[in-house]
Design a protein around this motif. Structure first.
Motif, PDB file in Angstrom:
ATOM      1  N   VAL A  60       0.819  -1.215   0.000  1.00  0.00           N
ATOM      2  CA  VAL A  60       0.000   0.000   0.000  1.00  0.00           C
ATOM      3  C   VAL A  60       0.851   1.262   0.000  1.00  0.00           C
ATOM      4  O   VAL A  60       0.604   2.203  -0.763  1.00  0.00           O
ATOM      5  CB  VAL A  60      -0.960  -0.012   1.216  1.00  0.00           C
ATOM      6  CG1 VAL A  60      -1.725   1.315   1.304  1.00  0.00           C
ATOM      7  CG2 VAL A  60      -1.910  -1.187   1.138  1.00  0.00           C
ATOM      8  N   ASP A  61       1.872   1.296   0.868  1.00  0.00           N
ATOM      9  CA  ASP A  61       2.632   2.533   1.081  1.00  0.00           C
ATOM     10  C   ASP A  61       4.076   2.478   0.586  1.00  0.00           C
ATOM     11  O   ASP A  61       4.792   3.482   0.673  1.00  0.00           O
ATOM     12  CB  ASP A  61       2.651   2.874   2.581  1.00  0.00           C
ATOM     13  CG  ASP A  61       1.257   3.053   3.151  1.00  0.00           C
ATOM     14  OD1 ASP A  61       0.424   3.650   2.446  1.00  0.00           O
ATOM     15  OD2 ASP A  61       1.012   2.594   4.282  1.00  0.00           O
ATOM     16  N   GLN A  67       9.712   6.970  -2.517  1.00  0.00           N
ATOM     17  CA  GLN A  67       9.837   8.257  -3.199  1.00  0.00           C
ATOM     18  C   GLN A  67      10.288   9.349  -2.235  1.00  0.00           C
ATOM     19  O   GLN A  67      11.049  10.240  -2.600  1.00  0.00           O
ATOM     20  CB  GLN A  67       8.493   8.643  -3.838  1.00  0.00           C
ATOM     21  CG  GLN A  67       8.163   7.847  -5.094  1.00  0.00           C
ATOM     22  CD  GLN A  67       6.824   8.229  -5.688  1.00  0.00           C
ATOM     23  OE1 GLN A  67       6.155   9.138  -5.191  1.00  0.00           O
ATOM     24  NE2 GLN A  67       6.431   7.549  -6.768  1.00  0.00           N
ATOM     25  N   MET A  68       9.835   9.268  -0.970  1.00  0.00           N
ATOM     26  CA  MET A  68      10.248  10.251   0.036  1.00  0.00           C
ATOM     27  C   MET A  68      11.683  10.004   0.487  1.00  0.00           C
ATOM     28  O   MET A  68      12.488  10.923   0.586  1.00  0.00           O
ATOM     29  CB  MET A  68       9.309  10.187   1.240  1.00  0.00           C
ATOM     30  CG  MET A  68       7.924  10.745   0.988  1.00  0.00           C
ATOM     31  SD  MET A  68       6.961  10.886   2.512  1.00  0.00           S
ATOM     32  CE  MET A  68       6.841   9.170   3.016  1.00  0.00           C
ATOM     33  N   GLN A 111      15.301  -2.172  -2.602  1.00  0.00           N
ATOM     34  CA  GLN A 111      15.459  -0.815  -3.107  1.00  0.00           C
ATOM     35  C   GLN A 111      15.983   0.169  -2.062  1.00  0.00           C
ATOM     36  O   GLN A 111      16.258   1.324  -2.372  1.00  0.00           O
ATOM     37  CB  GLN A 111      14.115  -0.302  -3.639  1.00  0.00           C
ATOM     38  CG  GLN A 111      13.573  -1.122  -4.802  1.00  0.00           C
ATOM     39  CD  GLN A 111      12.287  -0.548  -5.352  1.00  0.00           C
ATOM     40  OE1 GLN A 111      12.253   0.569  -5.863  1.00  0.00           O
ATOM     41  NE2 GLN A 111      11.195  -1.301  -5.240  1.00  0.00           N
ATOM     42  N   LEU A 112      16.129  -0.289  -0.829  1.00  0.00           N
ATOM     43  CA  LEU A 112      16.579   0.602   0.243  1.00  0.00           C
ATOM     44  C   LEU A 112      18.064   0.889   0.133  1.00  0.00           C
ATOM     45  O   LEU A 112      18.869   0.009  -0.182  1.00  0.00           O
ATOM     46  CB  LEU A 112      16.277  -0.019   1.609  1.00  0.00           C
ATOM     47  CG  LEU A 112      14.797  -0.192   1.973  1.00  0.00           C
ATOM     48  CD1 LEU A 112      14.668  -0.978   3.268  1.00  0.00           C
ATOM     49  CD2 LEU A 112      14.115   1.170   2.101  1.00  0.00           C
ATOM     50  N   THR A 113      18.453   2.125   0.415  1.00  0.00           N
ATOM     51  CA  THR A 113      19.865   2.514   0.446  1.00  0.00           C
ATOM     52  C   THR A 113      20.326   2.868   1.858  1.00  0.00           C
ATOM     53  O   THR A 113      21.521   2.984   2.113  1.00  0.00           O
ATOM     54  CB  THR A 113      20.129   3.718  -0.475  1.00  0.00           C
ATOM     55  OG1 THR A 113      19.319   4.827  -0.059  1.00  0.00           O
ATOM     56  CG2 THR A 113      19.798   3.376  -1.923  1.00  0.00           C
TER      57      THR A 113
END
Length: 391
Positions: A60-61, A67-68, A111-113
């Protein structure tokens, strides 16, 4: 009142009841209505439902969160659940609703950095689950550049995945570390043997923070970060430098709130260091810094330097521009600032003392003191262009 109280009978009934309850739980994991699972708080305590809850959240989020900011915080319990799920050879039948599919969790993690793992010794809810007692791996994270491990034993990480090839900033605090190897080789069986090859090196790390631990010695583990530029070891129990000559790129070193009582021959223990923070230690002499010719900043806040003459040891450092002596006994001496700046001769105007550049009035006073000293020594005075001249 007329029940059978024989120990053997009671134990048999207990065992049968345990088998029955496990069968019920196994069945309910596949068939329990979502509403009942939430009512029973299974999403807080059970691995399957916890992962389904994460999957729904990221479905959902997830896109909006990424994007944030491509950063997220996980608990050891959540990572333990992910690790246990990855151990299964084949995906089970999750649910008829694809929103709860485990792939949403993996897609988000990949996708996390910037990842933070924050531990806790408090039980999860009303259960007996202690997050800091759970083992987990980190192979689900493929592109992490900033890794923060806060408040849990790093020995719980049994596989670090490919993080050695991606992480450029490593932050490990409140982890009760006694050696740097404990984290850099957390997934290695032989932590006492340092291999500097490709498979063990954290070759992309340029900044590392191991503050608020129990490190007493800078061990050979630092060699596993060959390209590190900034190293922070504040709030530990270190009393001497070691193993830092093998770090050719190290330029910033923070050792505040440790156990240093002296700084002997630092030029033999450091390379081309530019900034050193040794605040909140017990150093009383500056002689050990006298040959650090690349040094640009030196923070000695709240040490034991009491004599102005000590500043003479570092007055010849050609690159020194920032010096902090606040909180030392010398800082309460009458005319401390001008007398300290006077030690630097013609470079007084270039020195930022205690985070404050000298005023013109201070420079004028420094020039007078220099002239008086030069006359007393019987030498011909030479003045900087900014200082007033005298007949």
């Amino acid at each position: 009142m007329i029940g059978n109280r024989e120990p053997a009978f009671i134990e048999k009934r207990r065992g049968d009841l345990e088998v029955y309850l496990k069968s019920v739980v196994s069945f309910l994991q596949r068939a329990m209505p979502r509403e009942l699972a939430l009512f029973l708080d299974f999403h807080l305590y059970d691995i399957l439902f916890l992962l389904q809850n994460l999957a729904m959240h990221f479905f959902v989020d997830g896109d909006a969160l990424l994007q944030m900011s491509k950063s997220s915080t996980f608990s050891p319990f959540q990572l333990h659940a992910i690790s246990e799920r990855l151990k299964q050879p084949c995906p089970p039948i999750e649910t008829v609703d694809n929103r709860y599919d485990f792939s949403h969790v993996l897609d988000f993690c990949c996708q996390l950095t910037d990842v933070t793992v924050k531990g806790s010794n408090e039980p999860v809810g009303t259960s007996n689950i202690i997050p800091n007692n759970l083992l987990f791996e980190m192979s689900a994270f493929k592109t992490v550049e900033r890794l923060n491990l806060i408040g849990f034993p790093v020995s719980n990480i049994f596989s670090i995945g490919i993080l050695r090839n991606t992480v450029s900033y490593l932050n490990v605090q409140y982890a009760e570390l006694k050696a740097i190897t404990q984290v850099l080789l957390c997934d290695d069986l032989h932590k006492n043997v340092i291999y500097t090859g490709e498979s063990h090196s954290w070759k992309k790390i340029v900044e590392a923070n191991f503050s608020h631990n129990e490190i007493e010695t800078i061990d050979e583990g630092v060699k596993l970060m060959p390209n590190i530029e900034q190293l922070t070891l504040s709030d530990n129990k270190i009393g001497a430098l070691s193993n830092l000559t093998s770090l050719p790129h190290l330029s910033h070193l923070s050792l505040s709130a440790n156990c240093f009582s002296e700084a002997n021959d630092f030029h033999m223990k450091l390379g081309n260091i530019r900034y050193i923070d040794l605040s909140l230690n017990g150093i009383s002499s500056l002689q050990g810094f006298s040959k650090l010719y690349s040094l640009e900043g030196l923070d000695l806040t709240s040490n034991r330097i009491s004599e102005l003459s000590e500043i003479k040891h570092i007055s010849g450092l050609p690159c020194l521009e920032n010096l902090t002596l606040t909180g030392n006994p010398v800082a309460v001496v009458v005319d401390y600032r001008v007398r300290a700046l006077e030690q630097f001769g013609g470079r007084a105007a270039e020195i930022c003392l205690d985070n404050e550049k000298p005023s013109q009035k201070e420079l004028d006073t420094v020039a007078v003191l220099q002239a008086i000293r030069i006359v007393k020594e019987g030498r011909t005075p030479t003045f900087s262009p900014e200082a007033p001249t005298f007949p």
